[in-house]
Design a protein around this motif. Structure first.
Motif, PDB file in Angstrom:
ATOM      1  N   THR A 167      34.049  39.602  34.388  1.00  0.00           N
ATOM      2  CA  THR A 167      35.354  40.065  33.911  1.00  0.00           C
ATOM      3  C   THR A 167      36.472  39.120  34.370  1.00  0.00           C
ATOM      4  N   SER A 205      45.371  41.988  38.967  1.00  0.00           N
ATOM      5  CA  SER A 205      44.539  41.211  38.058  1.00  0.00           C
ATOM      6  C   SER A 205      43.927  39.967  38.721  1.00  0.00           C
ATOM      7  N   ASP A 227      40.222  38.343  32.865  1.00  0.00           N
ATOM      8  CA  ASP A 227      40.276  37.626  31.589  1.00  0.00           C
ATOM      9  C   ASP A 227      40.972  38.504  30.548  1.00  0.00           C
ATOM     10  N   GLN A 228      42.270  38.665  30.686  1.00  0.00           N
ATOM     11  CA  GLN A 228      43.046  39.552  29.805  1.00  0.00           C
ATOM     12  C   GLN A 228      44.357  38.889  29.396  1.00  0.00           C
TER      13      GLN A 228
END
Lengths: 438, 438
Positions: free
Chosen positions: B395, B423, B363-364
């Motif tokens: 995350t 990711s 979650d970036q």
């Protein structure tokens, strides 16, 4: 092998479509049939050559349909003129001349089928009529062959696309019948004179045929009960939806203990049934057999190419069995001709169904109780009752009821008594209701 | 006329059901067929006499199936043993003995049909297999005869009731696959070893048969792509519903420019399609023909009596055409045997479909952009993308995407690249998606 020589009567929508499909799929059709299919002689008045694909492959085109029927070269006659006369005379002449016949003419089969099949049987020729019911859906074949193991219990069909389009639009857009009918006429989905479609006559022709195939009875169009959709209001569609139902114009044929039911009328059906979700101009026929259970057949019920699909399926059937011993063919009405039975067809007032009732009653204490007690006295159980909000300043409120199953004769009595109440305004709207489950 | 003498191999579920229906509806079936149908000789091991209605009408019951096949009195052999061997040997022996055959054995037809039909053709006998696909639904007859005018474009079918029951329960109750499978096993809807049903092998047998009938190609079960439903999660069912789709285990056969597609896999389809609303153990086959448009056939795909309905329909067909010139019968695979073509069957990575993708991503900022750009580089357009809320303290967030159509080979590349991203956690869930409209 030489192509089979076919005579074509009529070059209108379906006739043109038939030529188009025979031309486009000529190779594939011949690979299935084992022989080519050639339109060697056609007859038509008032057709538009520019609009018909494949016209150049027709051997000869004239305006004399009897010349086609008498043409010794022709083995199969395809009748796509429609109507009773001269279609009946042409078909009988073709049969007398020893030719097989394929027709899309539901009115002709429903009214004169018994005579036509008897003549064909005597002469040893086939009469195919798959296109007469539900357009391109092979429902005749399913009933006559695919479900041959079954004791058929009932059939319920959406078999008129115009009516289904109107009811679908009424539901989707909350519009009234007259409004949607005008749109359907503008779109070409409804005729200028829509009686045939919206009053259920077209559906009754088709249902008559389905009923005979299912139950082994002679065709008896005159015994089919018919009620149209023109009295259905936008309100009824809305109330039905609130109660979990959809209104469809169904043709229903059912065996019941006293006889055969043959009836076309608007019907409330549970919205979770697959057939309740058949929308727009599409058709569907739900058949309940004792062994197979419910089966459903869905597709386009009209139109040039879908109807041509059924006409050509019949042609391929005839081509494939051209040399077959006439006693070993599929019987026209599913049962062997000497095995038809004359089970009586019931009058509508002898038939049992459930009902949706809508009426306008004075908004006063005791009125609902009075109506309920009349129903009770007639032996009618109420399943649900809903009083709607009165309009601004109105003294009467809409009252909607669902009843359990009852003989229609009793319901007629009850409705007459309710309508006679001073507290009830105008007529009672009555729509029959079927669960389509048992 | 004398009844036709039939030999019956197997008295299990379908064999027992066939006897039951032949007994209950004997009169009605004879009125349709023109003759009675008598089970003169049956062979079975391990059957339960008390559970079979009509057993007393069987002429002779033994345990030697080859004795039935060699019985000179028998004209038609009904094979309801299932499996490859000795079913194959029995059927070939029956044919060699000049007997017609009716079978419900999809595995046998899918794997050995080419050999069996060639033998039947050479010997001039019929092999009926309506019961091999979709139980009681007369879909073989519809494809082979009812739609004979059409260039068939594609078929999409729910042709395994167990799988459809599981997916329906997962949706209705938000439950997981394993959980519903256990219930289906307890209810008797799924076998103790469910591989055959849930991994799509049973559906692939049936699809192989439908594909040959539709496109006039030899049976080639080994070329059918098969993917089961065991990896579908409750989450996928929910996300699909939020996007307006249902997940169905479809068998799809399609003509595409490069060849024929034959594939069984879970598929997202728009919830408004009629076939999306076919629930529970029911089956349905949607067929798109160029003339007729879409048609759909719905009913019970399994069970003793529905399957018996199809077996007996084939028996009636054979009885009705017993004396027909062998060259004038309906060809086994819809097209005349010398008219089959060897259009190549495509590998799955050559086939174009749209996709639903679900993956778990960090979650970036920038992660979604990175994934979108990989898809873009592979020529894959995104139709919709949804990031779901992360769980408490997690995350990674679920990311759901719908893509436009792309060749599966490209999608494989893209998925490999996405899975390689740091990711992205774990594997990408990929479910193919079809509009079923064109």
């Amino acid at each position: 092998m030489e192509p089979v020589k076919v005579g074509l009567l009529g070059l209108g929508t379906v006739g043109g479509g038939t030529l188009t499909v025979l031309t486009r799929n000529a190779n594939e059709i011949a690979r299935r049939a084992g022989r080519g299919i050639e339109i060697a002689h056609a007859a038509a008045r008032d057709y538009n050559p520019a609009s018909i694909e494949g016209l150049e492959h027709v051997g000869r085109i004239g305006d004399d349909a009897f010349a086609v029927v008498d043409d010794p070269e022709i083995q199969i006659v395809v009748e796509l003129i429609g109507g009773y006369s001269p279609a009946r005379e042409l078909v009988l002449k073709a049969i007398a001349n020893g030719k097989h016949v394929v027709t899309a003419n539901k009115a002709l089969i429903a009214r004169h089928g018994n005579e036509i099949f008897a003549a064909a049987q005597a002469r040893g020729v086939m009469v195919g009529f798959e296109a007469a019911v539900a357009g391109g859906i092979p429902i005749i074949k399913a009933l006559r062959e695919g479900l041959a193991a079954n004791h058929i219990e009932w059939i319920a069909g959406i078999i008129n696309g115009t009516g289904n389009f109107i009811l679908t639009e009424m539901r989707d857009k909350g519009r009234d019948f007259a409004d949607v009918l005008a749109e359907a006429q503008a779109l070409g989905y409804a005729e200028a004179d829509p009686t045939f479609d919206v009053e259920g006559i077209d559906a009754a022709h088709k249902l008559t045929i389905l009923g005979s195939l299912a139950f082994g009875i002679p065709l008896q169009f005159e015994r089919c009960f018919t009620e149209g959709i023109s009295k259905i209001g936008a309100l009824d569609v809305t109330y039905a939806a609130e109660l979990g139902y959809r209104i469809k114009h169904l043709g229903i044929a059912r065996r019941s203990p006293g006889g055969i039911e043959l009836r076309v009328h608007p019907t409330l059906i549970p919205e979770r049934r697959l057939i309740a979700n058949v929308d727009g101009v599409m058709n569907a026929v739900l058949v309940k057999g004792d062994a197979v259970g419910p089966t459903l057949y869905y597709g386009a019920g009209a139109g040039a190419l879908p109807t041509a699909s059924a006409v050509i399926a019949d042609l391929v059937d005839v081509v494939r069995t051209l040399t077959t011993d006439p006693n070993n063919r599929v019987p026209h009405l599913a049962f062997q001709p000497d095995e038809l039975v004359d089970t009586p067809v019931l009058r509508m007032d002898e038939i049992e169904t459930a009902y949706y009732l809508r009426l306008s009653a004075l908004d006063q204490p005791g009125v609902m109780a009075r109506i309920a007690s009349i129903l009770g006295e007639e032996g009618i159980s109420i399943e649900a009752i809903k009083q709607k909000e009165p309009g601004e300043g109105e003294t009467h409120v809409p009252l909607v009821m669902l009843t359990h199953r009852v003989i229609e004769g009793r319901m007629n009595e009850a409705i007459a008594r309710i309508e006679a109440l001073e507290s009830v305004q105008g007529a009672v709207m009555r729509i029959r209701m079927e669960s389509l489950s048992g």
